[in-house]
Design a protein around this motif. Sequence first.
Motif, mmCIF file in Angstrom:
data_model
loop_
_atom_site.group_PDB
_atom_site.id
_atom_site.type_symbol
_atom_site.label_atom_id
_atom_site.label_comp_id
_atom_site.label_asym_id
_atom_site.label_seq_id
_atom_site.Cartn_x
_atom_site.Cartn_y
_atom_site.Cartn_z
ATOM 1 N N PRO A 137 -24.001 -25.811 -1.881
ATOM 2 C CA PRO A 137 -23.974 -24.700 -0.927
ATOM 3 C C PRO A 137 -25.272 -23.888 -0.995
ATOM 4 O O PRO A 137 -25.792 -23.625 -2.080
ATOM 5 C CB PRO A 137 -22.791 -23.846 -1.401
ATOM 6 C CG PRO A 137 -21.969 -24.742 -2.266
ATOM 7 C CD PRO A 137 -22.921 -25.727 -2.866
ATOM 8 N N ILE A 138 -25.782 -23.533 0.172
ATOM 9 C CA ILE A 138 -26.948 -22.652 0.273
ATOM 10 C C ILE A 138 -26.494 -21.413 1.034
ATOM 11 O O ILE A 138 -25.944 -21.539 2.128
ATOM 12 C CB ILE A 138 -28.081 -23.303 1.093
ATOM 13 C CG1 ILE A 138 -28.351 -24.735 0.639
ATOM 14 C CG2 ILE A 138 -29.332 -22.453 1.058
ATOM 15 C CD1 ILE A 138 -29.065 -24.854 -0.642
ATOM 16 N N VAL A 139 -26.699 -20.246 0.461
ATOM 17 C CA VAL A 139 -26.317 -19.027 1.168
ATOM 18 C C VAL A 139 -27.556 -18.176 1.414
ATOM 19 O O VAL A 139 -28.360 -17.962 0.509
ATOM 20 C CB VAL A 139 -25.274 -18.210 0.371
ATOM 21 C CG1 VAL A 139 -24.951 -16.911 1.096
ATOM 22 C CG2 VAL A 139 -24.006 -19.019 0.164
ATOM 23 N N GLU A 140 -27.693 -17.717 2.651
ATOM 24 C CA GLU A 140 -28.729 -16.738 2.978
ATOM 25 C C GLU A 140 -28.025 -15.415 3.197
ATOM 26 O O GLU A 140 -27.051 -15.337 3.950
ATOM 27 C CB GLU A 140 -29.472 -17.182 4.233
ATOM 28 C CG GLU A 140 -30.271 -18.456 4.020
ATOM 29 C CD GLU A 140 -30.730 -19.071 5.329
ATOM 30 O OE1 GLU A 140 -29.901 -19.788 5.942
ATOM 31 O OE2 GLU A 140 -31.880 -18.839 5.734
ATOM 32 N N MET A 141 -28.521 -14.375 2.550
ATOM 33 C CA MET A 141 -27.763 -13.119 2.591
ATOM 34 C C MET A 141 -28.615 -11.947 3.066
ATOM 35 O O MET A 141 -29.818 -12.037 3.186
ATOM 36 C CB MET A 141 -27.185 -12.813 1.217
ATOM 37 C CG MET A 141 -28.230 -12.622 0.144
ATOM 38 S SD MET A 141 -27.493 -12.162 -1.443
ATOM 39 C CE MET A 141 -28.985 -11.944 -2.428
ATOM 40 N N TRP A 142 -27.942 -10.853 3.381
ATOM 41 C CA TRP A 142 -28.569 -9.591 3.768
ATOM 42 C C TRP A 142 -29.083 -9.602 5.205
ATOM 43 O O TRP A 142 -29.684 -8.642 5.661
ATOM 44 C CB TRP A 142 -29.715 -9.203 2.830
ATOM 45 C CG TRP A 142 -29.239 -8.363 1.720
ATOM 46 C CD1 TRP A 142 -28.785 -8.792 0.509
ATOM 47 C CD2 TRP A 142 -29.123 -6.934 1.702
ATOM 48 N NE1 TRP A 142 -28.398 -7.720 -0.258
ATOM 49 C CE2 TRP A 142 -28.602 -6.569 0.435
ATOM 50 C CE3 TRP A 142 -29.403 -5.922 2.610
ATOM 51 C CZ2 TRP A 142 -28.359 -5.246 0.076
ATOM 52 C CZ3 TRP A 142 -29.172 -4.606 2.249
ATOM 53 C CH2 TRP A 142 -28.657 -4.281 0.995
ATOM 54 N N GLU A 143 -28.902 -10.715 5.884
ATOM 55 C CA GLU A 143 -29.421 -10.808 7.230
ATOM 56 C C GLU A 143 -28.541 -11.837 7.917
ATOM 57 O O GLU A 143 -28.010 -12.740 7.267
ATOM 58 C CB GLU A 143 -30.874 -11.307 7.145
ATOM 59 C CG GLU A 143 -31.736 -11.023 8.336
ATOM 60 C CD GLU A 143 -33.172 -11.500 8.089
ATOM 61 O OE1 GLU A 143 -33.675 -11.361 6.954
ATOM 62 O OE2 GLU A 143 -33.768 -12.027 9.035
ATOM 63 N N LEU A 144 -28.377 -11.711 9.227
ATOM 64 C CA LEU A 144 -27.584 -12.696 9.943
ATOM 65 C C LEU A 144 -28.532 -13.591 10.718
ATOM 66 O O LEU A 144 -29.494 -13.116 11.314
ATOM 67 C CB LEU A 144 -26.643 -11.979 10.916
ATOM 68 C CG LEU A 144 -25.167 -11.867 10.557
ATOM 69 C CD1 LEU A 144 -24.898 -11.958 9.072
ATOM 70 C CD2 LEU A 144 -24.582 -10.578 11.114
ATOM 71 N N GLY A 145 -28.285 -14.888 10.703
ATOM 72 C CA GLY A 145 -29.216 -15.775 11.412
ATOM 73 C C GLY A 145 -28.490 -16.798 12.242
ATOM 74 O O GLY A 145 -27.342 -17.143 11.965
#
Lengths: 327, 327
Positions: A137-145
């Motif tokens: 799993p890769i999570v990008e956080m603090w921003e919505l993309g």
Amino acid sequence: MSDIAQLAGVSASTVSRALRNPEAVSDALRAKVNAAIEQTGYVPNRMAGGLAASRTRTVGVIVPSLINTFFAATVEAMADRLEPHGYQLMVGTSGYSPEREEALATSFLSWLPSAMVLTGTHHARGTLKRLVGLDIPIVEMWELGDNALDTTIGFSHRDVGREAAQHLFERGRRRIAFAGAAIDEDRRAWQRREGFLDAVRATQHQSPISHVIPQRASVEAGAVVFRELLEMHPEIDGAFFSNDALMLGAMFECQRRGITVPQQIAMIGFGDLDYGAWSSPRLSTIRPPRREIGLAVADHLLKRFNDSSAGGEVIDLGFQLVPRESS
Amino acid sequence: MSDIAQLAGVSASTVSRALRNPEAVSDALRAKVNAAIEQTGYVPNRMAGGLAASRTRTVGVIVPSLINTFFAATVEAMADRLEPHGYQLMVGTSGYSPEREEALATSFLSWLPSAMVLTGTHHARGTLKRLVGLDIPIVEMWELGDNALDTTIGFSHRDVGREAAQHLFERGRRRIAFAGAAIDEDRRAWQRREGFLDAVRATQHQSPISHVIPQRASVEAGAVVFRELLEMHPEIDGAFFSNDALMLGAMFECQRRGITVPQQIAMIGFGDLDYGAWSSPRLSTIRPPRREIGLAVADHLLKRFNDSSAGGEVIDLGFQLVPRESS
DNA sequence: ATGAAAGCGCTAACAT
DNA sequence: ATGTTAGCGCTTTCAT
């Protein structure tokens, strides 16, 4: 581990199972194994385990900075939730540099992490190349993309800017400005500005006021950017600061100059840093879900570890307008 | 690694050497190996390396909190210095709990770290038991200790308290008080208080004034402890706060009540948090060597990694009195 | 439900 | 200076 096995009168495989997959071992043997572990203070060698399983119970986390309490709070919350499940965080700070982020990501992957967590949705090409195709799993956080790598957990910074403008309008302000610092390296601050300017344009049909300095956000930078803003636009009656530290610096500057807040100038910031609730006047702000992001990331990962089918979610945690005395 | 070896036309050992100990490989072969690594984007598997070497290029660091920028700054500095040498930090937060510190230390040891770094010189018995006898450097930081585990790098918090008292006396104050928060769990804050009270006793031969609240230090806590202090001792004309956040809260409380600082009450804090230099009035403080501690720890470890004979040092980094407008 | 056996991908003696 | 070799301490099929 073979010592434990001998002590418990079982094989090493059983000890391993009792540790990794307790349900697969009978109660009687599990008890014996646990007793032996207790007695000896045995701690498994994670290198051996990681090598054999070609995966470690590690989560690589890259944030721009830890001195910024936003991310420190997120990281602490994530660690609090993940540690009881046996997952260790590897934390690295990129200093807002995509190149350093890439170097860190590369280095973290050599630990065979169970998941990677990045800040924001903008990354160097090399980072993307390294990350896609990994089956973790890769999570990008603090921003919505939109075109996210996998899962995104955060909120809309554009909406933050829009709400800030709207709030100032509702407070009867008509000449409002954006004040920011180093928004070129901080995409999220840049998005807050965009949202703010959009809202001003939509409401007033006049070109919005914005002043930004290149140095990083700090209390000092707040005094500087505000001083310059007043020189260029003495007519303003309200301001949105990209960050609470800037707003605090501006407020101190007002105290020094005898400018009354909010009577002469209304102020709202972003971040809900702790001093804002106790200053005089108390500072209006927009509160990001700092800990909530960390917890949501952790919960999402825990879910994924148990059910690898999921993924690719977009989780909007929203934010909270906190009107106080400064606006 | 064997792929790289084949590509470069050498054995796996040579690749390993080119990576771990480049001087031991001829220039020609080293170049070939590096080219092969470059070409393939090879990243060594740290689990395998760690298992074989029974040591990883990892440093376990345990701090009370990362939200507290003191420790975040130290950790960032340490990482900045160590990462170029290929060492990765594993950071954990104990929340000021010796039990959590012990759990973290145990967990970290399973990573076979090259060194362990703890905050303070006071630890649970189990932590000590786990740590003594390991043949890796152990550093205790932020505090100076006599019966240290190995090496101590920090400064004297007692001296901080003494200098604060002396500074207030020099400013002509005669009824000075200590204001603190949660000093039972923060031994260093407790030592600052002890130093302060010692100095007051030595100078004035009267029982010193001190007020402490159980909650953790914060801007809010500062307003609370200061309000209570004033109620109990309306006669005070100076105060030392165990922490700048507390002092800021007290300053805001003064602004609300119309108490002038420093005329009616002089204030000095500890920490040199960034807002203190820009508030109105600017806040006097004592600056701890936050980044310096991180750098000194890193340098010490780098030295030890190359020369395992050293160790057992006590490195006093001192601190700096920063008089500003509030005193 | 348990055990036996075969590696996981490196490092470090040792030999050359 | 380079190659050969024997593990490091687990996990995970596979067989029972």
